[in-house]
Design a protein around this motif. Sequence first.
Motif, mmCIF file in Angstrom:
data_model
loop_
_atom_site.group_PDB
_atom_site.id
_atom_site.type_symbol
_atom_site.label_atom_id
_atom_site.label_comp_id
_atom_site.label_asym_id
_atom_site.label_seq_id
_atom_site.Cartn_x
_atom_site.Cartn_y
_atom_site.Cartn_z
ATOM 1 N N LEU A 189 83.023 113.343 28.809
ATOM 2 C CA LEU A 189 83.185 112.265 27.822
ATOM 3 C C LEU A 189 81.875 111.528 27.589
ATOM 4 C CD1 LEU A 189 86.610 110.494 28.404
ATOM 5 C CD2 LEU A 189 85.701 111.373 26.252
ATOM 6 N N LYS A 190 81.145 111.264 28.656
ATOM 7 C CA LYS A 190 79.854 110.579 28.515
ATOM 8 C C LYS A 190 78.892 111.424 27.678
ATOM 9 C CE LYS A 190 79.607 107.683 32.647
ATOM 10 N NZ LYS A 190 78.874 107.464 33.910
ATOM 11 N N LEU A 191 78.879 112.739 27.913
ATOM 12 C CA LEU A 191 78.017 113.634 27.134
ATOM 13 C C LEU A 191 78.417 113.644 25.660
ATOM 14 C CD1 LEU A 191 77.665 116.671 29.575
ATOM 15 C CD2 LEU A 191 75.850 115.086 28.877
ATOM 16 N N ILE A 192 79.707 113.665 25.394
ATOM 17 C CA ILE A 192 80.190 113.642 24.007
ATOM 18 C C ILE A 192 79.734 112.357 23.328
ATOM 19 C CG2 ILE A 192 82.238 113.470 22.537
ATOM 20 C CD1 ILE A 192 83.690 115.227 24.691
ATOM 21 N N LEU A 193 79.949 111.225 23.998
ATOM 22 C CA LEU A 193 79.601 109.931 23.404
ATOM 23 C C LEU A 193 78.097 109.811 23.176
ATOM 24 C CD1 LEU A 193 82.058 107.668 25.420
ATOM 25 C CD2 LEU A 193 82.318 108.499 23.071
ATOM 26 N N ARG A 194 77.310 110.277 24.135
ATOM 27 C CA ARG A 194 75.847 110.244 23.986
ATOM 28 C C ARG A 194 75.428 111.151 22.828
ATOM 29 N NH1 ARG A 194 73.723 111.748 29.143
ATOM 30 N NH2 ARG A 194 74.283 109.640 29.724
ATOM 31 N N GLY A 195 76.015 112.346 22.780
ATOM 32 C CA GLY A 195 75.695 113.282 21.701
ATOM 33 C C GLY A 195 76.026 112.709 20.338
ATOM 34 N N LYS A 196 77.178 112.074 20.231
ATOM 35 C CA LYS A 196 77.580 111.480 18.948
ATOM 36 C C LYS A 196 76.625 110.355 18.541
ATOM 37 C CE LYS A 196 81.835 110.599 18.053
ATOM 38 N NZ LYS A 196 82.302 111.112 16.789
ATOM 39 N N ARG A 197 76.182 109.569 19.524
ATOM 40 C CA ARG A 197 75.257 108.463 19.216
ATOM 41 C C ARG A 197 73.945 108.964 18.635
ATOM 42 N NH1 ARG A 197 76.946 106.187 24.067
ATOM 43 N NH2 ARG A 197 75.083 106.919 25.116
ATOM 44 N N PHE A 239 74.688 114.328 17.089
ATOM 45 C CA PHE A 239 75.121 115.701 17.285
ATOM 46 C C PHE A 239 76.549 115.868 16.778
ATOM 47 C CE2 PHE A 239 72.265 116.576 21.254
ATOM 48 C CZ PHE A 239 71.150 116.565 20.437
ATOM 49 N N SER A 240 76.827 117.043 16.257
ATOM 50 C CA SER A 240 78.192 117.370 15.844
ATOM 51 C C SER A 240 79.024 117.639 17.093
ATOM 52 C CB SER A 240 78.182 118.620 14.958
ATOM 53 O OG SER A 240 77.835 119.759 15.737
ATOM 54 N N LEU A 241 80.318 117.675 16.918
ATOM 55 C CA LEU A 241 81.204 117.982 18.042
ATOM 56 C C LEU A 241 80.939 119.404 18.550
ATOM 57 C CD1 LEU A 241 83.254 116.467 19.659
ATOM 58 C CD2 LEU A 241 85.046 117.298 18.154
ATOM 59 N N ALA A 242 80.626 120.315 17.645
ATOM 60 C CA ALA A 242 80.309 121.696 18.048
ATOM 61 C C ALA A 242 79.048 121.731 18.906
ATOM 62 C CB ALA A 242 80.146 122.588 16.815
ATOM 63 N N GLU A 243 78.039 120.940 18.528
ATOM 64 C CA GLU A 243 76.814 120.892 19.331
ATOM 65 C C GLU A 243 77.099 120.296 20.704
ATOM 66 O OE1 GLU A 243 73.192 120.381 16.172
ATOM 67 O OE2 GLU A 243 74.628 118.732 16.306
ATOM 68 N N CYS A 244 77.928 119.264 20.742
ATOM 69 C CA CYS A 244 78.324 118.674 22.026
ATOM 70 C C CYS A 244 79.041 119.712 22.881
ATOM 71 C CB CYS A 244 79.225 117.460 21.812
ATOM 72 S SG CYS A 244 78.402 116.026 21.088
#
Length: 133
Positions: free
Chosen positions: A50-58, A61-66
């Motif tokens: 979840l932390k990686l997803i949130l950091r990626g979105k900030r 990054f797209s969800l696919a990249e995450c």
Amino acid sequence: MSHPTYSITDLSRELDITTRAIRFYEEQGLLSPERRGLERIYSARDKVTLKLILRGKRIGFSLAECRDLISLYDPSGGNTRQLHSMLAKIAERRAQLEQQMLDIQQMHLELDTAQERCEQALATASDAPSSIA
């Protein structure tokens, strides 16, 4: 030694994210909590994900990249593949942002030109004698 676990409410509060968003990431296959009846029990790995997803979105990054970055997560292997991939994605994102900045600067120039033309047209129109029919 037991590993820490989290309820959906725990993660929601701790990471300042809605429970709905957490369920969405679960539906997307990014999280895989254990189930105890209707209760979801999240692991420390789920929290890291979840932390990686949130950091990626900030950082855009797209969800696919995450998802790609998360799939490379390997705490036992030092995460070198994940880190190299992350650096490549950061470089790509920087290039995209630089192009967007150039596009925005160009749009500003075009807006300035359009504004000047409108102001000149209004000034010319107000100088012209009015015709009364």
